[in-house]
Every structure is written in structure tokens, then in C-alpha cells.
Enzyme design. Sequence first.
Site, short mmCIF file in Angstrom:
data_model
loop_
_atom_site.label_atom_id
_atom_site.label_comp_id
_atom_site.label_asym_id
_atom_site.label_seq_id
_atom_site.Cartn_x
_atom_site.Cartn_y
_atom_site.Cartn_z
N LEU A 205 0.85 -1.19 0.00
CA LEU A 205 0.00 0.00 0.00
C LEU A 205 0.89 1.24 0.00
CD1 LEU A 205 -3.04 0.69 0.10
CD2 LEU A 205 -2.79 0.91 2.58
N HIS B 141 -1.22 -11.27 8.41
CA HIS B 141 -0.23 -12.11 7.72
C HIS B 141 -0.28 -13.54 8.27
CE1 HIS B 141 3.18 -13.00 5.27
NE2 HIS B 141 3.79 -13.54 6.31
C1 GAR Z 1 -4.79 -14.64 4.39
O1 GAR Z 1 -4.26 -15.87 4.79
C2 GAR Z 1 -3.85 -13.51 4.74
O2 GAR Z 1 -3.14 -13.74 5.94
C3 GAR Z 1 -2.92 -13.51 3.55
O3 GAR Z 1 -3.78 -13.70 2.46
C4 GAR Z 1 -4.85 -14.57 2.87
C5 GAR Z 1 -6.15 -14.00 2.37
O4 GAR Z 1 -7.21 -14.89 2.56
N1 GAR Z 1 -2.16 -12.29 3.45
C6 GAR Z 1 -0.86 -12.23 3.17
O5 GAR Z 1 -0.20 -13.21 2.88
C7 GAR Z 1 -0.27 -10.84 3.22
N2 GAR Z 1 1.17 -10.90 3.20
P1 GAR Z 1 -8.70 -14.42 2.36
O6 GAR Z 1 -8.75 -13.69 1.01
O7 GAR Z 1 -9.50 -15.69 2.33
O8 GAR Z 1 -9.07 -13.53 3.50
#
Ligand code: GAR
Length: 206
Positions: free
Chosen positions: A97, A113
Site C-alpha cells: 500500500l 499475515h
Molecule cells: C490470508 O491468509 C492472509 O493472511 C494472507 O492472504 C490470505 C487472504 O485470505 N495475506 C498475506 O499473505 C499478506 N502478506 P482471504 O482472502 O480468504 O481472506
Amino acid sequence: MSSALIRLGVLISGSGSNLQAIIDRCEVGELPAKVVVVISNKGDAYGLKRAERHNIPGIFLPRKEFPDERSYNNAILSNLKEHGVDLVVMAGYMRLLGKEVLNAYPNRVLNLHPALLPSFPGAHGIKDALDYGVKVTGVTVHFANEVFDEGPIILQEAVPILEDDTEEMLAERIHAVEHVLYPRAIKLYCGGRLQIEGRRTRIKEG
Ligand code: GAR
């Protein structure tokens, strides 16, 4: 009273299962907040459908339609402002962002995360932890800054890696923890209980 609700702007790139967990907690009144806009950088993000189902405006902002990062982030910012967003919640938003948004929302942007930061930052936190062979990984909620997965940590919860875990099995347990931990962190924010001191986030007594 609805005027007291904190207005959330959620940024996504994919499935939006965390967005769903947040919407659900808001709808049952567990969170004194309301998701007022969902913004995705991916047109096929399932989270946009989830938003639609709950009558929440869902906006697809394709990066390629903007000449540079600055104008892209300014577009995100104008949508957040237009919907009167108080707190920006990144829920699987897989881009960095920009400072245009971060400066407009100082200490008001959260990120989630799927690992115990500072271990395994980046886009593949679950796979990276499994491949490395750690026995414990987990979930982190933190304030976002200009570095990917780096700002002051609000909450963390450990998730053990089991002997026969596949990436899918581990991901399922990580997501289950995320769906509880992220709303909990948002609730702490809404209650005015988070105080940043350097890299540390103090949680004040409720
Ligand atoms: C989640 O596991 C979140 O922690 C990760 O993306 C996934 C989204 O899941 N984020 C990252 O890795 C950020 N570095 P969702 O779309 O089902 O909420």
C-alpha cells in the site's frame, strides 16, 4: 447506535474469507464497526461477490489502468474518502500500500499475515514456513507501514505444524485462527485500546 460505528474500508485481492469473518462479526454486533466499502485489485476476487451479497459497495481497481503507483494509490484513497472510511483493513491484499494512503490514515491501516512475523513475510507465508521446517508458525495482525509485512505488531497467535501437514491442511488451521484474531484486533482498535510506542503496540486495559 449506527453513528458510533467505526467505518471499515477493506482491501482484498482474493477469496475474502477474512472479509467475510469481519462482515459477520459486524452484523451480529460483536464488532462496533461496519464495512462500508471493499476494494480489490483483482476483478475475479471472490471477496467482491461476498461484498455484493451484503450490499456493500465493491470496487475493482485494476492497477494497469493507472500510469503509476502514485495515481493508483490516490484512486484507492479517493474511494476510501468517498465512503468516509475511518480504518483501512487489508485482508489478503497482495500489494504494497502506497504512502498516499498510509499518510492519509496514520496508524489507521491494519494488515494480516499468515505467519509469525518477522518470519516468513511476503506472499507465501504458509508455504514458506512449511518448506523451512519450522515446528510452529501462526498468524500476525499488525499496523501497516511502507514496508511489506513490517509495522508494529498488534496480536499474534501460534499454530503448530503437525508431522503430516500439507500446505492445504496447515492453511485451513491458519485461516481458522485468522478469522478470530483479525476481528479481535479490529475490536481493540475500535475500543481505542491500541497505543503504538516505537515498534511496540501496547494494549490498554478495557
Ligand atoms: C490470508 O491468509 C492472509 O493472511 C494472507 O492472504 C490470505 C487472504 O485470505 N495475506 C498475506 O499473505 C499478506 N502478506 P482471504 O482472502 O480468504 O481472506
